[in-house]
Design a protein around this motif. Structure first.
Motif, PDB file in Angstrom:
ATOM      1  N   ILE A 130       0.924  -1.293  -0.085  1.00 18.23           N
ATOM      2  CA  ILE A 130       0.107  -0.011  -0.032  1.00 18.23           C
ATOM      3  C   ILE A 130       0.766   1.311   0.015  1.00 18.23           C
ATOM      4  O   ILE A 130       1.954   1.067   0.223  1.00 18.23           O
ATOM      5  N   ALA A 131       0.403   2.409  -0.295  1.00 15.67           N
ATOM      6  CA  ALA A 131       0.811   3.720  -0.503  1.00 15.67           C
ATOM      7  C   ALA A 131       0.304   4.600   0.506  1.00 15.67           C
ATOM      8  O   ALA A 131      -0.794   4.682   0.507  1.00 15.67           O
ATOM      9  N   TYR A 132       1.062   5.694   0.929  1.00 18.46           N
ATOM     10  CA  TYR A 132       0.344   6.763   1.681  1.00 18.46           C
ATOM     11  C   TYR A 132       0.881   8.200   1.294  1.00 18.46           C
ATOM     12  O   TYR A 132       2.134   8.077   0.737  1.00 18.46           O
ATOM     13  N   ARG A 133       0.250   9.206   1.653  1.00 15.54           N
ATOM     14  CA  ARG A 133       0.926  10.467   1.626  1.00 15.54           C
ATOM     15  C   ARG A 133       0.260  11.526   2.642  1.00 15.54           C
ATOM     16  O   ARG A 133      -0.762  11.358   3.020  1.00 15.54           O
ATOM     17  N   LYS A 155      -2.743  -0.043  -4.204  1.00 12.03           N
ATOM     18  CA  LYS A 155      -1.535  -0.929  -5.025  1.00 12.03           C
ATOM     19  C   LYS A 155      -2.258  -2.158  -5.414  1.00 12.03           C
ATOM     20  O   LYS A 155      -2.773  -2.896  -4.452  1.00 12.03           O
ATOM     21  N   ARG A 156      -1.941  -2.826  -6.439  1.00 11.94           N
ATOM     22  CA  ARG A 156      -1.980  -4.194  -6.699  1.00 11.94           C
ATOM     23  C   ARG A 156      -0.699  -4.690  -7.335  1.00 11.94           C
ATOM     24  O   ARG A 156      -0.598  -5.482  -8.279  1.00 11.94           O
ATOM     25  N   THR A 157       0.353  -4.305  -6.771  1.00 12.89           N
ATOM     26  CA  THR A 157       1.916  -4.929  -7.126  1.00 12.89           C
ATOM     27  C   THR A 157       2.550  -4.802  -6.031  1.00 12.89           C
ATOM     28  O   THR A 157       2.334  -3.735  -5.034  1.00 12.89           O
ATOM     29  N   GLY A 176      -2.629  -0.193 -13.978  1.00 20.81           N
ATOM     30  CA  GLY A 176      -2.241  -1.782 -14.072  1.00 20.81           C
ATOM     31  C   GLY A 176      -1.522  -2.127 -12.538  1.00 20.81           C
ATOM     32  O   GLY A 176      -1.552  -3.244 -12.174  1.00 20.81           O
ATOM     33  N   ASP A 177      -1.279  -1.159 -11.843  1.00 20.16           N
ATOM     34  CA  ASP A 177      -0.512  -1.130 -10.576  1.00 20.16           C
ATOM     35  C   ASP A 177      -1.422  -0.660  -9.264  1.00 20.16           C
ATOM     36  O   ASP A 177      -0.855  -0.556  -8.299  1.00 20.16           O
ATOM     37  N   GLY A 178      -2.588   0.182  -9.617  1.00 22.89           N
ATOM     38  CA  GLY A 178      -3.220   0.752  -8.503  1.00 22.89           C
ATOM     39  C   GLY A 178      -3.421   2.290  -8.859  1.00 22.89           C
ATOM     40  O   GLY A 178      -3.134   2.652 -10.121  1.00 22.89           O
ATOM     41  N   SER A 346      -6.628  -8.080  -3.706  1.00 26.06           N
ATOM     42  CA  SER A 346      -7.095  -9.489  -3.524  1.00 26.06           C
ATOM     43  C   SER A 346      -6.560 -10.066  -2.154  1.00 26.06           C
ATOM     44  O   SER A 346      -7.254 -11.287  -1.853  1.00 26.06           O
ATOM     45  N   THR A 347      -5.989  -9.616  -1.290  1.00 31.78           N
ATOM     46  CA  THR A 347      -5.487  -9.969   0.072  1.00 31.78           C
ATOM     47  C   THR A 347      -6.902 -10.174   0.900  1.00 31.78           C
ATOM     48  O   THR A 347      -7.349 -11.079   1.508  1.00 31.78           O
TER      49      THR A 347
END
Length: 376
Positions: A130-133, A155-157, A176-178, A346-347
């Motif tokens: 995951i990512a944040y800011r 994210k999905r990578t 493709g990566d979120g 998908s988790t």
């Protein structure tokens, strides 16, 4: 004379062998709980480890003889404070590791963060999930875009993607990566914290300074500093220390207020609600608040949480935000966890799975991994 030199040579060689042997540390890592950990980041106090050349340091799992990822955590200083290692543990399992020297294998970095001056002083960070800011002072010059809370980039990578997204500039589109479709505005967003007095949230403005403490490969941590602002009848300042480990969805956030009377200062950690129905979970006794958002069209569902190490005073939805009410300690400090996930990663594809993760995470704070040195 030759006879004496011979024995001196033997003595020196023996001392050298002994010194080399003493550089290796064997530790037993024990999981005292029924939880199963996959690629968990564990802190080993550096003082536990024999003196060693850090440039040649490697960590080996005793059973498999395989090297495992590690990081020397310095917490913004010039000295190593902790050795971070990443291992998997079954319930009630003991596992031995060797800390020694050798030819180091390369492992991919799984956490990263940086100041983003090209995007109005953002500070952004991520791991393999995951990512944040958080938003900086420069954003206040563009009122239509300004926001106070924590933002989420889904994210999905497992790749690190922050720099790619900022370079592309169109991170509101999934390539493709979120993407970033999370709306924050003038709210606490995805789990920010502010003082709460007289039935009101006292928002600070955006951060004005930052300090990176550690930056991967297994943990990224940094501090954000805020100018003082009026909270009730006093002016306060705050420093927030964020820490995100590889494999986790939740940030550890240490908040330290300073002012004339910050002892037991009332605060709230919160999550912005959406107009459409979602799934809200309040567990005051266990300190867990979560929100499975409504479906955001084709973008999917973001789920969020604020989690506290102990029971909290109250949880409630007030004026469109899910709030957890707590107080600082006698020094004006408080620690909590907040973060998010995405169903398209998908988790966690439903609320029950997300809440189970949060309950297990909370249990892991209580049933801590045990580290024992078993050789000198």
């Amino acid at each position: 004379m030759r006879f004496s030199n011979f024995f001196l040579l033997i003595l020196c060689a023996g001392n050298l062998l002994t010194a080399n042997a003493q550089t290796t540390t064997t530790l037993q890592i024990s999981n005292p709980s029924s939880l199963t950990y996959f690629d968990k980041v564990i802190e080993v106090p550096w003082k536990t480890i024999n003196k060693i050349d850090t440039a040649k340091l490697i960590v080996i799992e005793s059973d498999t003889k395989m090297q495992i990822p590690f990081q020397l955590e310095k917490k913004g200083t010039s000295n190593v404070v902790n050795l971070l290692i990443q291992i998997s543990l079954n319930s009630y399992q003991n596992k031995n590791i060797l800390i020694t020297t050798g030819q180091r294998e390369k492992f991919a970095s799984k956490t990263y963060g940086r100041y983003v001056p090209e995007r109005l002083d953002d500070f952004a960070w991520e791991n393999d999930k995951i990512a944040y800011r958080m938003y900086g002072k420069a954003l206040e010059t563009t009122p239509k875009d300004n926001a106070y809370g924590m933002d989420v980039w889904v994210k999905r990578t497992d790749r690190l993607i922050l720099n790619e997204r900022y370079k592309r500039g169109d991170y509101h589109i999934d390539h493709g990566d979120g993407m970033d479709y999370y709306h924050v505005g003038f709210t606490l967003g995805a789990g920010n914290m502010m003082p709460y007095l007289n039935d009101s949230i006292y928002y600070s403005k955006n951060y004005v300074e930052y300090k990176v403490l550690d930056n991967g490969p297994l943990r990224t941590s940094f501090q954000l500093f805020y100018n003082e602002w009026q909270v009730g009848d006093q002016k306060v300042k705050v420093t927030k220390t964020f820490s995100l480990d590889a494999g986790d969805w939740l940030n550890k956030i240490e908040v330290n207020y300073s002012g004339s009377n910050v002892k037991n200062l009332p605060v709230v950690a919160g999550i912005i609600g959406r107009p459409e129905p979602g799934v809200k979970y309040f567990n005051e006794q266990n300190g867990i608040m979560s929100y499975w958002e409504p479906q955001h069209g084709p973008d999917g569902v973001t789920a969020l949480s604020c989690l506290f190490p102990s029971a909290v005073q109250k949880m409630a939805e007030i004026k469109g935000q899910l709030l957890t009410f707590a107080k600082t300690d006698e020094q004006g400090a408080i620690t909590y966890y907040s973060g998010a996930t995405w169903n398209r990663q998908s988790t966690f594809t439903n609320n029950n799975a997300w809440v189970k993760y949060l309950e297990d995470f909370k249990e892991s704070l209580v049933a801590k991994i045990v580290i024992q040195k078993i050789s000198q």
